[in-house]
Design an enzyme around this catalytic site. Structure first.
Site, PDB file in Angstrom:
ATOM      1  N   CYS A  88     -20.486  -8.758   5.567  1.00  0.00           N
ATOM      2  CA  CYS A  88     -20.190  -9.766   4.547  1.00  0.00           C
ATOM      3  C   CYS A  88     -20.257 -11.181   5.137  1.00  0.00           C
ATOM      4  O   CYS A  88     -19.531 -11.500   6.082  1.00  0.00           O
ATOM      5  CB  CYS A  88     -18.799  -9.514   3.971  1.00  0.00           C
ATOM      6  N   CYS A 132     -23.018  -5.851   1.447  1.00  0.00           N
ATOM      7  CA  CYS A 132     -22.064  -4.751   1.639  1.00  0.00           C
ATOM      8  C   CYS A 132     -22.639  -3.437   1.123  1.00  0.00           C
ATOM      9  O   CYS A 132     -22.462  -2.383   1.751  1.00  0.00           O
ATOM     10  CB  CYS A 132     -20.730  -5.069   0.973  1.00  0.00           C
ATOM     11  N   CYS A 141     -18.913  -2.622   5.677  1.00  0.00           N
ATOM     12  CA  CYS A 141     -19.109  -3.520   4.537  1.00  0.00           C
ATOM     13  C   CYS A 141     -18.504  -4.894   4.820  1.00  0.00           C
ATOM     14  O   CYS A 141     -19.003  -5.915   4.321  1.00  0.00           O
ATOM     15  CB  CYS A 141     -18.550  -2.908   3.255  1.00  0.00           C
ATOM     16  N   CYS A 193     -16.819   7.590   1.262  1.00  0.00           N
ATOM     17  CA  CYS A 193     -16.408   6.482   2.123  1.00  0.00           C
ATOM     18  C   CYS A 193     -15.862   7.010   3.455  1.00  0.00           C
ATOM     19  O   CYS A 193     -14.997   7.886   3.477  1.00  0.00           O
ATOM     20  CB  CYS A 193     -15.336   5.664   1.398  1.00  0.00           C
ATOM     21  N   ASP A 250       0.845  -1.204   0.000  1.00  0.00           N
ATOM     22  CA  ASP A 250       0.000   0.000   0.000  1.00  0.00           C
ATOM     23  C   ASP A 250       0.877   1.251   0.000  1.00  0.00           C
ATOM     24  O   ASP A 250       0.579   2.227   0.672  1.00  0.00           O
ATOM     25  CB  ASP A 250      -0.906  -0.039   1.237  1.00  0.00           C
ATOM     26  N   CYS A 257     -25.706 -11.737  -3.541  1.00  0.00           N
ATOM     27  CA  CYS A 257     -25.603 -11.031  -2.248  1.00  0.00           C
ATOM     28  C   CYS A 257     -25.252  -9.560  -2.467  1.00  0.00           C
ATOM     29  O   CYS A 257     -24.378  -9.234  -3.264  1.00  0.00           O
ATOM     30  CB  CYS A 257     -24.539 -11.687  -1.384  1.00  0.00           C
ATOM     31  N   CYS A 298     -19.717 -14.128  -4.845  1.00  0.00           N
ATOM     32  CA  CYS A 298     -20.654 -13.211  -4.180  1.00  0.00           C
ATOM     33  C   CYS A 298     -22.102 -13.523  -4.572  1.00  0.00           C
ATOM     34  O   CYS A 298     -23.033 -13.230  -3.808  1.00  0.00           O
ATOM     35  CB  CYS A 298     -20.346 -11.761  -4.543  1.00  0.00           C
TER      36      CYS A 298
END
Length: 361
Positions: free
Chosen positions: A261, A207, A257, A227, A147, A204, A201
């Site tokens: 999940c 989230c 989110c 966000c 990151d 669904c 997923c």
């Protein structure tokens, strides 16, 4: 380009996997460097301004999708993931976190940020993994990332079998949910790519429904400007007034989110003590954290990812949460604590304190 003796790739990858586990990683994979198919999506995301004030995203442009431009000579990317739930995380942790969000005078810090800064932990251990490879192979060209550069981490992770992109844009793994960090080693070695994981997923949309601010504007599309993680960490100006109430008591990051999940019932605990929850962040109240002087803040966040936002933004976030607590019901101690700081507050902090005081029920 690295040219060494002929290498048994399967044996080498098995060895790297073993070394990685010894270093605390959960899984490694290998991706190629042709990410051209990801460029249109990246360009569209930037074009819509979804990166907000993260200007470096636009400045780097499509370099993020071109590993060989970032590190010339790169022909493969080794990806690694590391589980980060604290070793002491109790069963039913998702419900426990939702309960915390429902207590307005408590403070909520994102789970990943309650221990040591993952940038430090991952980078050091990725470098150790590269060093082990050099002992085995001889010197080779490489750079490690966590990151920390224009790297399409989730794209590389999904291409290398670490999981699939969830509708919240995070990588999901069937055995580990999404509660893990990602890192990469760009190498000048030609390694066979891992098989990618198919998506699981289905229909669904938990989230999307869970996001407090509606930041997941469509499956696989996140508007960072809405966000809460972006607003509380990356954004350095005033938090948009229309989003403050939805922040609730979230003062650094947001896990909603991920909490919603279903795959995170399989989330794994960290193997490293680095990610153990710090005492000061285990069950903090807003008032306890508001009382921190700048020296207290620096002491409690030594080696923590929280330190990078600085004391002023920390208090900005707390002021919003305290305003939301005042809206939830009478809280004289919170009101008094806000008023005491107001005379000495910077213009940025003062604006948020004044807004908070206006929320008094």
């Amino acid at each position: 380009m690295h040219q060494s003796k002929v290498v048994d790739h399967a044996a080498l990858l098995a060895e790297i996997g073993q070394w990685a586990r010894e270093l605390g990683f959960s899984q490694i994979g290998v991706s190629g460097v042709d990410l051209a198919s990801a460029e249109p999506g990246l360009a569209a995301w930037l074009g819509q301004g979804f990166h907000g004030s993260m200007h470096y995203m636009a400045a780097h442009g499509l370099k993020r999708a071109r590993p060989a431009e970032l590190v010339p000579g790169t022909v493969s990317v080794i990806t690694a993931r590391m589980d980060y739930l604290s070793r002491g995380t109790p069963p039913g942790w998702q419900a426990i976190e939702f309960d915390r969000l429902a207590r307005p005078q408590d403070a909520t810090v994102s789970l990943y940020a309650r221990g040591r800064d993952y940038h430090k932990v991952m980078r050091q251990r990725l470098q150790k993994l590269a060093d082990r490879m050099a002992e085995r192979l001889g010197p080779f060209g490489h750079r490690v990332f966590t990151d920390s550069a224009p790297v399409l981490e989730a794209e590389l992770a999904s291409r290398s079998g670490q999981g699939w992109r969830g509708k919240h844009t995070l990588v999901l793994n069937r055995e580990a949910g999404s509660m893990f960090f990602l890192g990469e080693i760009y190498v000048d070695l030609t390694l066979p790519a891992s098989a990618p994981e198919s998506a699981h997923c289905g229909s669904c949309s938990a989230c999307l429904q869970a996001c407090p601010t509606g930041a997941i504007v469509a499956p696989h599309r996140l508007d960072a400007r809405r966000c809460i993680s972006y607003l509380t960490i990356e954004h350095d100006g005033p938090i948009p007034v229309e989003l403050r109430a939805a922040m609730g008591n979230r003062i650094y990051g947001c896990d909603d989110c991920q909490l919603a999940c279903p795959w995170n019932k399989y989330a794994q605990r960290a193997t490293l003590p680095d990610f153990d929850t710090r005492a000061a962040l285990a069950e903090p109240s807003l008032l306890q954290l508001w009382a921190w002087s700048e020296a207290d803040f620096l002491r409690h966040t030594e080696g923590s990812p929280i330190r990078r936002i600085g004391h002023e933004r920390w208090r900005r976030n707390l002021a919003v949460a305290m305003g939301n607590a005042l809206r939830a019901g009478p809280a004289p101690a919170i009101e008094q604590a806000l008023r005491e700081v107001l005379p000495e507050a910077s213009p940025l902090l003062a604006e948020h304190i004044e807004w908070a005081l206006q929320q008094s029920a």
